[in-house]
Motif scaffolding. Structure first.
Motif, PDB file in Angstrom:
ATOM      1  N   ARG A  58       0.837  -1.210   0.000  1.00 24.44           N
ATOM      2  CA  ARG A  58       0.000   0.000   0.000  1.00 24.44           C
ATOM      3  C   ARG A  58       0.869   1.256   0.000  1.00 24.44           C
ATOM      4  NH1 ARG A  58      -3.022  -1.534   3.833  1.00 24.44           N
ATOM      5  NH2 ARG A  58      -4.702  -2.302   2.523  1.00 24.44           N
ATOM      6  N   ALA A  59       1.929   1.237   0.812  1.00 24.89           N
ATOM      7  CA  ALA A  59       2.824   2.398   0.882  1.00 24.89           C
ATOM      8  C   ALA A  59       3.528   2.642  -0.438  1.00 24.89           C
ATOM      9  CB  ALA A  59       3.836   2.202   2.007  1.00 24.89           C
ATOM     10  N   ASN A  84       1.169 -16.799  -3.829  1.00 25.46           N
ATOM     11  CA  ASN A  84       0.478 -16.494  -2.578  1.00 25.46           C
ATOM     12  C   ASN A  84       1.451 -16.083  -1.472  1.00 25.46           C
ATOM     13  OD1 ASN A  84       1.544 -19.073  -2.542  1.00 25.46           O
ATOM     14  ND2 ASN A  84      -0.151 -19.972  -1.413  1.00 25.46           N
ATOM     15  N   GLY A  85       0.973 -16.136  -0.215  1.00 26.64           N
ATOM     16  CA  GLY A  85       1.804 -15.759   0.918  1.00 26.64           C
ATOM     17  C   GLY A  85       2.103 -14.276   0.970  1.00 26.64           C
ATOM     18  N   LEU A  86       3.354 -13.945   1.290  1.00 27.66           N
ATOM     19  CA  LEU A  86       3.731 -12.537   1.402  1.00 27.66           C
ATOM     20  C   LEU A  86       3.626 -11.808   0.073  1.00 27.66           C
ATOM     21  CD1 LEU A  86       6.807 -12.730   3.820  1.00 27.66           C
ATOM     22  CD2 LEU A  86       4.454 -12.086   4.359  1.00 27.66           C
ATOM     23  N   MET A  87       3.873 -12.534  -1.034  1.00 25.23           N
ATOM     24  CA  MET A  87       3.710 -11.921  -2.354  1.00 25.23           C
ATOM     25  C   MET A  87       2.276 -11.436  -2.548  1.00 25.23           C
ATOM     26  SD  MET A  87       5.852 -14.525  -4.816  1.00 25.23           S
ATOM     27  CE  MET A  87       5.354 -16.011  -3.934  1.00 25.23           C
ATOM     28  N   GLU A  88       1.336 -12.293  -2.203  1.00 25.20           N
ATOM     29  CA  GLU A  88      -0.071 -11.918  -2.370  1.00 25.20           C
ATOM     30  C   GLU A  88      -0.440 -10.759  -1.454  1.00 25.20           C
ATOM     31  OE1 GLU A  88      -4.610 -13.755  -2.273  1.00 25.20           O
ATOM     32  OE2 GLU A  88      -2.881 -15.108  -2.091  1.00 25.20           O
ATOM     33  N   ALA A  89       0.078 -10.768  -0.231  1.00 27.57           N
ATOM     34  CA  ALA A  89      -0.233  -9.679   0.694  1.00 27.57           C
ATOM     35  C   ALA A  89       0.267  -8.343   0.159  1.00 27.57           C
ATOM     36  CB  ALA A  89       0.368  -9.973   2.065  1.00 27.57           C
ATOM     37  N   ALA A  90       1.501  -8.317  -0.352  1.00 25.03           N
ATOM     38  CA  ALA A  90       2.036  -7.073  -0.928  1.00 25.03           C
ATOM     39  C   ALA A  90       1.235  -6.646  -2.144  1.00 25.03           C
ATOM     40  CB  ALA A  90       3.503  -7.261  -1.298  1.00 25.03           C
ATOM     41  N   ALA A  91       0.847  -7.617  -2.975  1.00 27.43           N
ATOM     42  CA  ALA A  91       0.040  -7.306  -4.165  1.00 27.43           C
ATOM     43  C   ALA A  91      -1.322  -6.765  -3.765  1.00 27.43           C
ATOM     44  CB  ALA A  91      -0.115  -8.558  -5.023  1.00 27.43           C
ATOM     45  N   ALA A 144      -0.846  -3.133  -2.755  1.00 25.56           N
ATOM     46  CA  ALA A 144      -0.572  -2.266  -3.903  1.00 25.56           C
ATOM     47  C   ALA A 144      -1.797  -2.077  -4.773  1.00 25.56           C
ATOM     48  CB  ALA A 144       0.582  -2.840  -4.719  1.00 25.56           C
ATOM     49  N   SER A 145      -2.526  -3.160  -5.022  1.00 22.21           N
ATOM     50  CA  SER A 145      -3.698  -3.055  -5.900  1.00 22.21           C
ATOM     51  C   SER A 145      -4.812  -2.251  -5.251  1.00 22.21           C
ATOM     52  CB  SER A 145      -4.207  -4.451  -6.289  1.00 22.21           C
ATOM     53  OG  SER A 145      -4.730  -5.134  -5.173  1.00 22.21           O
ATOM     54  N   SER A 146      -4.870  -2.260  -3.917  1.00 23.48           N
ATOM     55  CA  SER A 146      -5.910  -1.488  -3.229  1.00 23.48           C
ATOM     56  C   SER A 146      -5.750   0.009  -3.453  1.00 23.48           C
ATOM     57  CB  SER A 146      -5.891  -1.792  -1.728  1.00 23.48           C
ATOM     58  OG  SER A 146      -4.768  -1.200  -1.090  1.00 23.48           O
ATOM     59  N   GLU A 147      -4.525   0.415  -3.834  1.00 21.45           N
ATOM     60  CA  GLU A 147      -4.252   1.824  -4.132  1.00 21.45           C
ATOM     61  C   GLU A 147      -4.160   2.077  -5.630  1.00 21.45           C
ATOM     62  OE1 GLU A 147      -4.025   4.300  -1.875  1.00 21.45           O
ATOM     63  OE2 GLU A 147      -4.562   2.856  -0.311  1.00 21.45           O
ATOM     64  N   GLY A 148      -4.550   1.087  -6.428  1.00 18.84           N
ATOM     65  CA  GLY A 148      -4.616   1.274  -7.873  1.00 18.84           C
ATOM     66  C   GLY A 148      -3.323   1.061  -8.626  1.00 18.84           C
ATOM     67  N   ALA A 149      -2.315   0.441  -7.990  1.00 21.07           N
ATOM     68  CA  ALA A 149      -1.027   0.253  -8.663  1.00 21.07           C
ATOM     69  C   ALA A 149      -1.081  -0.891  -9.659  1.00 21.07           C
ATOM     70  CB  ALA A 149       0.066  -0.020  -7.635  1.00 21.07           C
ATOM     71  N   LEU A 150      -0.256  -0.808 -10.679  1.00 18.75           N
ATOM     72  CA  LEU A 150      -0.024  -1.917 -11.586  1.00 18.75           C
ATOM     73  C   LEU A 150       0.754  -2.986 -10.827  1.00 18.75           C
ATOM     74  CD1 LEU A 150      -0.081  -2.928 -14.623  1.00 18.75           C
ATOM     75  CD2 LEU A 150       2.201  -1.920 -14.807  1.00 18.75           C
ATOM     76  N   VAL A 151       0.280  -4.224 -10.871  1.00 17.89           N
ATOM     77  CA  VAL A 151       0.917  -5.332 -10.155  1.00 17.89           C
ATOM     78  C   VAL A 151       1.266  -6.414 -11.172  1.00 17.89           C
ATOM     79  CG1 VAL A 151       0.644  -7.094  -8.383  1.00 17.89           C
ATOM     80  CG2 VAL A 151      -0.356  -4.818  -8.034  1.00 17.89           C
ATOM     81  N   PHE A 199      -2.031 -17.254 -10.599  1.00 17.84           N
ATOM     82  CA  PHE A 199      -1.569 -16.054  -9.925  1.00 17.84           C
ATOM     83  C   PHE A 199      -2.586 -15.615  -8.882  1.00 17.84           C
ATOM     84  CE2 PHE A 199       0.583 -15.184 -14.172  1.00 17.84           C
ATOM     85  CZ  PHE A 199       1.833 -15.568 -13.729  1.00 17.84           C
ATOM     86  N   ASN A 200      -2.107 -14.864  -7.904  1.00 23.64           N
ATOM     87  CA  ASN A 200      -3.038 -14.309  -6.920  1.00 23.64           C
ATOM     88  C   ASN A 200      -3.969 -13.306  -7.620  1.00 23.64           C
ATOM     89  OD1 ASN A 200      -2.074 -11.415  -6.489  1.00 23.64           O
ATOM     90  ND2 ASN A 200      -0.180 -12.511  -5.994  1.00 23.64           N
ATOM     91  N   PRO A 201      -5.147 -13.073  -7.048  1.00 22.92           N
ATOM     92  CA  PRO A 201      -6.167 -12.272  -7.746  1.00 22.92           C
ATOM     93  C   PRO A 201      -5.851 -10.792  -7.864  1.00 22.92           C
ATOM     94  CG  PRO A 201      -6.900 -12.830  -5.528  1.00 22.92           C
ATOM     95  CD  PRO A 201      -5.651 -13.628  -5.772  1.00 22.92           C
ATOM     96  N   HIS A 202      -4.767 -10.339  -7.258  1.00 23.27           N
ATOM     97  CA  HIS A 202      -4.413  -8.914  -7.301  1.00 23.27           C
ATOM     98  C   HIS A 202      -3.440  -8.594  -8.425  1.00 23.27           C
ATOM     99  CE1 HIS A 202      -6.391  -9.102  -3.468  1.00 23.27           C
ATOM    100  NE2 HIS A 202      -5.526 -10.008  -3.079  1.00 23.27           N
ATOM    101  N   THR A 203      -3.034  -9.611  -9.162  1.00 22.95           N
ATOM    102  CA  THR A 203      -2.095  -9.427 -10.268  1.00 22.95           C
ATOM    103  C   THR A 203      -2.788  -8.802 -11.471  1.00 22.95           C
ATOM    104  OG1 THR A 203      -0.693 -11.264  -9.570  1.00 22.95           O
ATOM    105  CG2 THR A 203      -0.614 -10.666 -11.895  1.00 22.95           C
ATOM    106  N   THR A 204      -2.173  -7.764 -12.019  1.00 25.73           N
ATOM    107  CA  THR A 204      -2.740  -7.040 -13.148  1.00 25.73           C
ATOM    108  C   THR A 204      -2.245  -7.579 -14.488  1.00 25.73           C
ATOM    109  OG1 THR A 204      -2.630  -5.065 -11.737  1.00 25.73           O
ATOM    110  CG2 THR A 204      -3.121  -4.719 -14.069  1.00 25.73           C
ATOM    111  N   THR A 205      -0.969  -7.931 -14.525  1.00 20.00           N
ATOM    112  CA  THR A 205      -0.345  -8.391 -15.756  1.00 20.00           C
ATOM    113  C   THR A 205       0.758  -9.367 -15.396  1.00 20.00           C
ATOM    114  OG1 THR A 205       0.692  -7.663 -17.828  1.00 20.00           O
ATOM    115  CG2 THR A 205       1.321  -6.485 -15.816  1.00 20.00           C
TER     116      THR A 205
END
Length: 205
Positions: free
Chosen positions: A42-43, A57-64, A67-74, A89-95
């Protein structure tokens, strides 16, 4: 298939702006570290970084997720030959970027990094982090932040056992640590914004 492959509707945006690379394991050491990974994502997004991560998943998914909650490309970076085995891939991945071999995967991460953030993980995360530290002492001093208790203990061990030490040819000013989300935000605020992509190599092999 031997070529790098980009997939996803946002692939054309993958080289725009600042890029943070996140290394972290699929089995978080604690709920606290998982929450920290999300806050880090998020930061990063909050100050304009897109996120490059393993995609799973795991920490990767948490970071994603952060980031995605703030609209970042993941962006997920995976191996062509392992993606089916490793799963969706985790559901927060954009590309996504599909890489032919492990060395090319590491190079893709580091050649695109404006910042590397590493947390605890298994031997894969350890490989990624040590490759990043070698890259930063030899190729380009990309900033590396080790966040959370697990990664900070690893750094202390590496220093104590002299696996990692500073010399005039290999300065370690690129390294920092963060114990909490607030610490990490402070590190982000303090980062030098000078582009290091054209910096001459430092040190030798």
């Amino acid at each position: 298939m031997n070529a790098l492959h980009l997939a996803g509707p946002a692939a054309a945006q993958a080289r725009e702006g600042l890029t943070a690379v996140f290394f972290g394991g699929v089995r978080p050491a604690s709920d606290e570290e998982e929450r920290l990974a999300e806050e880090i994502g998020r930061a990063l997004a909050g100050v304009g970084y897109q996120l490059l991560h393993g995609g799973y998943n795991g920490l990767m998914e948490a970071a994603a997720r952060g980031a995605s909650s703030e609209g970042a490309l993941v962006t997920a970076v995976t191996l062509i030959s392992k993606h089916d085995e490793w799963g969706a891939f985790n559901p927060h991945t954009t590309t996504s970027v599909h890489i032919p071999d492990l060395g090319a995967r590491i190079n893709h991460y580091l050649d695109h990094a404006d910042l590397v953030v590493a947390m605890g993980g298994g031997v894969g995360t350890l490989h990624e982090l040590t490759a990043a530290m070698y890259y930063a002492t030899t190729i380009r001093p990309v900033p590396i932040c080790l966040a959370g208790a697990s990664a900070r203990r690893l750094l202390a061990f590496l220093r104590k056992e002299k696996w990692l030490y500073e010399t005039p040819a290999r300065p370690l000013g690129f390294l920092s640590t963060a114990e909490s989300a607030d610490d990490f935000r402070d590190r982000l605020a303090a980062l030098d914004t000078v582009d290091t992509s054209e910096t001459a190599p430092i040190g030798g092999a």
